[in-house]
Design a protein around this motif. Structure first.
Motif, PDB file in Angstrom:
ATOM      1  N   LYS A  24       0.190  -6.244 -11.262  1.00  0.00           N
ATOM      2  CA  LYS A  24       0.990  -5.289 -10.495  1.00  0.00           C
ATOM      3  C   LYS A  24       0.146  -4.434  -9.554  1.00  0.00           C
ATOM      4  O   LYS A  24       0.682  -3.865  -8.600  1.00  0.00           O
ATOM      5  N   GLU A  25      -1.147  -4.381  -9.785  1.00  0.00           N
ATOM      6  CA  GLU A  25      -2.027  -3.618  -8.893  1.00  0.00           C
ATOM      7  C   GLU A  25      -2.115  -4.242  -7.509  1.00  0.00           C
ATOM      8  O   GLU A  25      -2.547  -3.599  -6.555  1.00  0.00           O
ATOM      9  N   VAL A  27       9.118   1.819 -10.926  1.00  0.00           N
ATOM     10  CA  VAL A  27       8.762   2.403 -12.225  1.00  0.00           C
ATOM     11  C   VAL A  27       9.572   3.677 -12.472  1.00  0.00           C
ATOM     12  O   VAL A  27      10.107   3.898 -13.573  1.00  0.00           O
ATOM     13  N   LYS A  28       9.674   4.514 -11.446  1.00  0.00           N
ATOM     14  CA  LYS A  28      10.426   5.768 -11.567  1.00  0.00           C
ATOM     15  C   LYS A  28      11.895   5.497 -11.897  1.00  0.00           C
ATOM     16  O   LYS A  28      12.466   6.127 -12.797  1.00  0.00           O
ATOM     17  N   THR A  82      13.358  -0.935   1.661  1.00  0.00           N
ATOM     18  CA  THR A  82      11.984  -0.469   1.449  1.00  0.00           C
ATOM     19  C   THR A  82      11.216  -0.435   2.767  1.00  0.00           C
ATOM     20  O   THR A  82      10.503   0.539   3.062  1.00  0.00           O
ATOM     21  N   ASP A 128       8.037  -1.321  -3.370  1.00  0.00           N
ATOM     22  CA  ASP A 128       7.597   0.031  -3.712  1.00  0.00           C
ATOM     23  C   ASP A 128       7.451   0.136  -5.230  1.00  0.00           C
ATOM     24  O   ASP A 128       8.412   0.428  -5.945  1.00  0.00           O
ATOM     25  N   SER A 129       6.236  -0.107  -5.716  1.00  0.00           N
ATOM     26  CA  SER A 129       5.993  -0.132  -7.161  1.00  0.00           C
ATOM     27  C   SER A 129       6.326   1.200  -7.820  1.00  0.00           C
ATOM     28  O   SER A 129       6.936   1.239  -8.901  1.00  0.00           O
ATOM     29  N   ASN A 130       5.913   2.287  -7.193  1.00  0.00           N
ATOM     30  CA  ASN A 130       6.146   3.610  -7.785  1.00  0.00           C
ATOM     31  C   ASN A 130       7.637   3.896  -7.945  1.00  0.00           C
ATOM     32  O   ASN A 130       8.076   4.445  -8.957  1.00  0.00           O
ATOM     33  N   GLU A 131       8.415   3.520  -6.942  1.00  0.00           N
ATOM     34  CA  GLU A 131       9.854   3.760  -6.999  1.00  0.00           C
ATOM     35  C   GLU A 131      10.499   2.943  -8.119  1.00  0.00           C
ATOM     36  O   GLU A 131      11.382   3.427  -8.833  1.00  0.00           O
ATOM     37  N   LYS A 177       0.833  -3.190  -3.177  1.00  0.00           N
ATOM     38  CA  LYS A 177       0.686  -1.878  -2.546  1.00  0.00           C
ATOM     39  C   LYS A 177       1.530  -1.869  -1.278  1.00  0.00           C
ATOM     40  O   LYS A 177       1.222  -2.559  -0.303  1.00  0.00           O
TER      41      LYS A 177
END
Length: 383
Positions: A366-367, A198-199, A25, A193-196, A370
């Motif tokens: 989780k917010e 979740v994806k 990451t 990488d939170s977005n990754e 970042k």
């Protein structure tokens, strides 16, 4: 055009653990316009750019591998590696570095404790800034002693770095206690990488219609992770009639011991060893509860990932866990024993209301993860 910063990063091996995932990451999120990145792995492995990204300009391994599969080359590589190992063992880090690390750098990072740290400490470049990452509680789990001649040498190696970077305040306190070093130590949390995550959790479904409580854990099958005691707990919960299953995602040296316990104690109906999964996130997403049974940690990457996916969490008390979960706010923390973990798991399995409440709290927590902000905090070490 501004000259790029020459960055050297060394890790013991490329895949399989939390530190390696964090490095992946970290490197993917560095600005390729600012850095010329050289990545070294101590162990010989092939670089998978689909995992590490395209930011890496140069990749090298300290030990030789089998690019050529003929018997002559296999024999040659074994001999070369045996010689390198003897040099590592009997000569100074400075001598080893000069022989086997190529190039001149502005920043040199040993991204994990142990072999990488000892090698980078030998850099003869007085102009480069040097940073040593510590991912684990070395007071509780001093595994790195196998990498040094003695404790004095290990302390001397750490003193060659501009900063020692610990991944949690708990790791920082443990490091200072173990080595009696109190200056140039900082805390920087791991970039996630939170977005990754979740994806990736949505790429496939692993729901097989099981109606009981699905408990998931992810990690190497090593004594540190405490899976032996998790199996003891599974045996007790099964005998008490609870409707549950435990899925263990990971591979390691303890597999045979764990398989033997599962067979001898007839818990195969409630415990499954799923092996290494390149994408463990669908299993976490499909779970009702994530458990961390570790005897020691630095700061648990997978606990952070479970938080991001909104899962109820129960964890033994290790370094960093209170920084992630607070005072039982975002998950349940038990004392670091089999009995306390058993009692905690029994309570949370029995209470859907508690699991639902923890999931709601995780959505808020989780917010705080970042990745760009954390990368900036890391870069502030040398900028």
């Amino acid at each position: 055009m501004k000259k790029k910063t020459r960055l050297l990063v060394m890790i013991n091996n490329l895949y399989g653990g939390g530190a390696e995932k964090i490095l992946q990451t970290f490197l993917r999120h560095l600005d390729s316009e600012r850095y010329h990145i050289t990545l070294y792995s101590v162990k010989h492995e092939k670089l998978d750019e689909s995992i590490y990204g395209s930011n890496i300009n140069t990749f090298r391994c300290v030990y030789s591998g089998g690019e050529n599969s003929g018997p002559f080359f296999i024999l040659k590589n074994k001999l070369v590696n045996k010689i390198k190992l003897l040099i590592y063992k009997y000569f100074s880090p400075h001598f080893f570095y000069k022989l086997f690390v190529k190039g001149t750098y502005d920043i040199e990072i040993a991204f994990i404790e142990g072999y990488s740290t000892r090698i980078i400490s030998g850099s003869p470049n007085k102009l480069s800034k040097k940073y040593a990452w510590v991912h684990i509680d070395l007071f509780t789990n001093h595994w790195t002693k196998i990498c040094y001649k003695n404790l004095t040498e290990e302390i001397n190696c750490y003193q060659k770095f501009n900063k020692i970077v610990c991944v949690s305040n708990g790791v920082k306190k443990a490091f200072s206690k173990k080595f009696d070093i109190h200056t140039n130590i900082v805390t920087r949390y791991n970039p996630i990488d939170s977005n990754e995550i979740v994806k990736k959790s949505e790429l496939m479904s692993v729901d097989d219609g099981f109606c009981g409580i699905t408990i998931v854990t992810v990690g190497r099958l090593e004594p540190q992770k405490g899976y032996d005691r998790l199996l003891e707990i599974a045996k007790r919960l099964k005998s008490e009639g609870y409707d549950f299953r435990i899925q263990i995602v990971g591979e390691g040296n303890e597999r045979n011991n764990l398989e033997n316990y599962i067979e001898e104690n007839q818990v195969g109906s409630v415990v499954k060893l799923l092996g290494f999964q390149s994408n463990p996130y669908p299993y976490i997403k499909n779970s009702d509860l994530f458990v961390c049974s570790s005897r020691s940690e630095g700061i648990s990457t997978v606990v952070t990932e479970a938080l991001i996916l909104g899962k109820p969490i129960i964890s033994t008390r290790c370094s960093g866990v209170d920084e992630l979960l607070g005072d039982n706010i975002y998950g349940i923390i038990t004392e670091n024993s089999t009995e306390d973990l058993y009692q905690g798991m029994k309570n949370i399995i029995s209470s859907k209301d508690l699991r639902d409440e923890l999931s709601v709290r995780c959505e808020k927590r989780k917010e705080d993860f970042k990745v760009d902000a954390i990368i900036e905090q890391i870069e502030s070490l040398w900028n």
